[in-house]
Write a protein that holds these residues in place. Structure first.
Motif, short mmCIF file in Angstrom:
data_model
loop_
_atom_site.label_atom_id
_atom_site.label_comp_id
_atom_site.label_asym_id
_atom_site.label_seq_id
_atom_site.Cartn_x
_atom_site.Cartn_y
_atom_site.Cartn_z
N TRP A 165 3.24 68.92 -25.40
CA TRP A 165 2.48 69.03 -24.48
C TRP A 165 1.56 68.16 -24.52
CZ3 TRP A 165 -2.21 72.12 -23.33
CH2 TRP A 165 -2.41 72.47 -21.90
N GLY A 166 1.18 67.22 -23.38
CA GLY A 166 0.37 66.28 -23.34
C GLY A 166 0.62 65.00 -23.96
N GLY A 167 2.14 64.84 -23.97
CA GLY A 167 2.70 63.67 -24.60
C GLY A 167 4.16 63.46 -23.69
N PRO A 168 4.56 62.27 -24.33
CA PRO A 168 4.56 61.26 -25.16
C PRO A 168 3.32 60.61 -24.81
CG PRO A 168 6.16 60.42 -23.82
CD PRO A 168 5.87 61.86 -23.38
N ARG A 169 2.86 59.81 -25.93
CA ARG A 169 1.54 58.66 -25.62
C ARG A 169 2.24 57.44 -26.10
NH1 ARG A 169 -3.04 59.93 -29.68
NH2 ARG A 169 -1.34 58.81 -31.28
N VAL A 170 1.57 56.53 -25.17
CA VAL A 170 1.72 54.94 -25.67
C VAL A 170 0.68 54.25 -26.20
CG1 VAL A 170 2.48 52.66 -24.64
CG2 VAL A 170 3.58 54.61 -23.81
N THR A 171 0.72 53.69 -27.12
CA THR A 171 -0.56 52.80 -27.66
C THR A 171 -0.26 51.34 -27.78
OG1 THR A 171 -1.40 54.72 -28.94
CG2 THR A 171 -2.18 52.56 -29.41
N GLU A 172 -0.94 50.51 -27.09
CA GLU A 172 -0.82 49.24 -27.37
C GLU A 172 -2.11 48.68 -28.16
OE1 GLU A 172 0.03 45.25 -24.52
OE2 GLU A 172 -1.40 46.78 -23.54
N ALA A 173 -1.78 47.87 -28.99
CA ALA A 173 -2.82 47.32 -30.00
C ALA A 173 -2.91 45.83 -29.63
CB ALA A 173 -2.14 47.51 -31.36
N GLY A 174 -4.18 45.33 -29.72
CA GLY A 174 -4.47 43.89 -29.80
C GLY A 174 -4.66 43.39 -28.37
N VAL A 175 -5.16 44.23 -27.55
CA VAL A 175 -5.43 43.70 -26.31
C VAL A 175 -6.73 43.13 -25.90
CG1 VAL A 175 -3.52 45.43 -25.27
CG2 VAL A 175 -5.86 46.01 -25.18
N GLY A 176 -6.60 42.20 -24.90
CA GLY A 176 -7.98 41.84 -24.43
C GLY A 176 -8.73 42.41 -23.12
N ALA A 177 -9.70 42.33 -23.14
CA ALA A 177 -10.24 43.14 -21.77
C ALA A 177 -9.96 42.58 -20.59
CB ALA A 177 -11.99 42.77 -21.72
N GLY A 178 -9.27 43.37 -19.70
CA GLY A 178 -8.85 43.00 -18.73
C GLY A 178 -7.49 42.82 -18.58
N GLU A 179 -6.73 42.85 -19.71
CA GLU A 179 -5.30 42.63 -19.91
C GLU A 179 -4.44 43.61 -19.55
OE1 GLU A 179 -2.34 42.07 -23.88
OE2 GLU A 179 -4.25 40.82 -23.63
N THR A 180 -3.25 43.45 -18.92
CA THR A 180 -2.28 44.45 -18.22
C THR A 180 -1.12 44.73 -19.07
OG1 THR A 180 -1.12 43.00 -16.76
CG2 THR A 180 -3.43 43.98 -16.10
N LEU A 181 -0.60 46.03 -18.89
CA LEU A 181 0.72 46.36 -19.38
C LEU A 181 1.52 47.36 -18.47
CD1 LEU A 181 2.67 46.37 -21.98
CD2 LEU A 181 1.54 48.72 -22.42
N ASN A 182 2.60 46.71 -18.04
CA ASN A 182 3.34 47.60 -17.15
C ASN A 182 4.37 48.38 -17.92
OD1 ASN A 182 2.13 45.22 -15.34
ND2 ASN A 182 3.34 46.51 -13.83
N MET A 183 4.78 49.65 -17.41
CA MET A 183 5.80 50.23 -17.88
C MET A 183 6.57 50.93 -17.04
SD MET A 183 5.34 53.62 -20.76
CE MET A 183 4.73 54.81 -19.25
N ASP A 184 8.05 51.04 -17.33
CA ASP A 184 8.97 51.54 -16.33
C ASP A 184 10.02 52.18 -17.02
OD1 ASP A 184 9.93 52.07 -13.62
OD2 ASP A 184 10.48 50.08 -13.35
N GLU A 185 10.70 52.91 -16.38
CA GLU A 185 11.84 53.75 -16.85
C GLU A 185 11.80 54.41 -18.17
OE1 GLU A 185 14.50 54.29 -14.52
OE2 GLU A 185 13.12 53.07 -13.39
N VAL A 186 11.00 55.27 -18.19
CA VAL A 186 10.84 56.20 -19.60
C VAL A 186 11.57 57.13 -19.68
CG1 VAL A 186 9.10 57.48 -20.62
CG2 VAL A 186 8.29 55.69 -18.98
N LEU A 187 12.20 57.28 -20.88
CA LEU A 187 12.84 58.52 -21.14
C LEU A 187 12.46 59.14 -22.53
CD1 LEU A 187 16.40 56.51 -21.19
CD2 LEU A 187 15.62 58.17 -19.64
N VAL A 188 12.74 60.54 -22.48
CA VAL A 188 12.36 61.33 -23.38
C VAL A 188 13.81 62.01 -23.69
CG1 VAL A 188 10.99 63.06 -24.61
CG2 VAL A 188 10.07 61.35 -23.15
N GLU A 189 14.48 61.92 -24.83
CA GLU A 189 15.75 62.37 -24.96
C GLU A 189 16.23 62.84 -26.31
OE1 GLU A 189 18.60 59.46 -23.59
OE2 GLU A 189 17.52 58.03 -24.34
N PRO A 190 17.07 63.96 -26.50
CA PRO A 190 17.31 64.52 -27.98
C PRO A 190 18.33 63.23 -28.27
CG PRO A 190 18.03 66.12 -26.21
CD PRO A 190 17.37 64.92 -25.23
N TYR A 191 18.09 62.58 -29.41
CA TYR A 191 18.55 61.75 -30.16
C TYR A 191 19.70 62.01 -30.76
CZ TYR A 191 19.31 57.98 -33.69
OH TYR A 191 19.86 56.64 -34.22
N ARG A 192 21.06 61.27 -30.37
CA ARG A 192 22.44 61.77 -30.92
C ARG A 192 23.04 60.38 -31.47
NH1 ARG A 192 22.02 64.61 -25.93
NH2 ARG A 192 21.96 66.60 -26.02
#
Length: 209
Positions: free
Chosen positions: A182-209
């Motif tokens: 609850w309240g997740g998942p979370r994404v952490t991006e390390a080493g960014v500069g001020a004003g730098e952007t990161l785009n994310m799309d098509e997120v999946l959370v699924e049982p691992y088989r």
């Protein structure tokens, strides 16, 4: 009249069909409905997105950021100018240098899990061409009584810095006493500069088989 010759095995299938029709008629007369029978050759279900445990809105970002919220050092917006699939993506803009993180907020509801099972969390990311940044996925686990267990992180993934969409995933094991995220998942991006952007799309959370 001449006898009709059925192919081998068809007589049995015909008899079964008649029996099924008679049974269905009897159930209908009694006001009941028969459960659908399993197909002999069920249609294969695509593995990509077939078992996504989060909503389409929170996965595909068409017209909104869904239930995703800023965690640290970031601002989230819906980006109509970049997408891995369809038209939009989620854009995280770092407010200062360091690390930025964002997560699926509590309004999305809980993601039920089975303790000890593995779950794959994944998405497609677009970072600056020379970034070389890292992505770390984490899930937020609770017990069945609602007691907070903590964050469990996956293996950190290094983006290649190619300036194109890149896939990043992690396999996370639910703790032995976990019942839901609850309240997740979370994404952490390390080493960014001020004003730098990161785009994310098509997120999946699924049982691992």
């Amino acid at each position: 009249p001449s006898r009709v010759h059925y192919p081998k095995g068809m007589k049995m299938r015909k008899s079964s069909l008649v029996a099924s029709l008679l049974a269905a008629t009897a159930l209908a007369a009694a006001g009941l409905t028969a459960a659908p029978a399993m197909a002999a050759n069920p249609v294969a279900t695509p593995s990509w997105g077939a078992a996504n445990l989060i909503s389409y809105t929170d996965s595909d970002f068409e017209g909104s950021v869904g239930d995703w919220v800023a965690d640290t050092n970031t601002t989230l917006t819906d980006d109509t100018s970049a997408a891995f699939l369809h038209d939009d993506s989620l854009k995280a803009t770092a407010t200062a240098s360091g690390s930025q993180s964002f997560k699926l907020g509590p309004t999305a509801g809980q993601i039920n899990v089975t303790h000890g099972d593995k779950y794959r969390v994944s998405g497609w990311f677009l970072a600056p061409a020379d970034s070389g940044r890292t992505i770390t996925w984490a899930m937020a686990f609770y017990t069945s009584a609602g007691t907070w267990i903590g964050w469990t992180s996956g293996t950190t993934v290094t983006l290649t810095g190619s300036g194109t969409w890149q896939y990043a995933s992690a396999v996370i094991t639910a703790p032995s006493n976990a019942a839901y995220d609850w309240g997740g998942p979370r994404v952490t991006e390390a080493g960014v500069g001020a004003g730098e952007t990161l785009n994310m799309d098509e997120v999946l959370v699924e049982p691992y088989r």
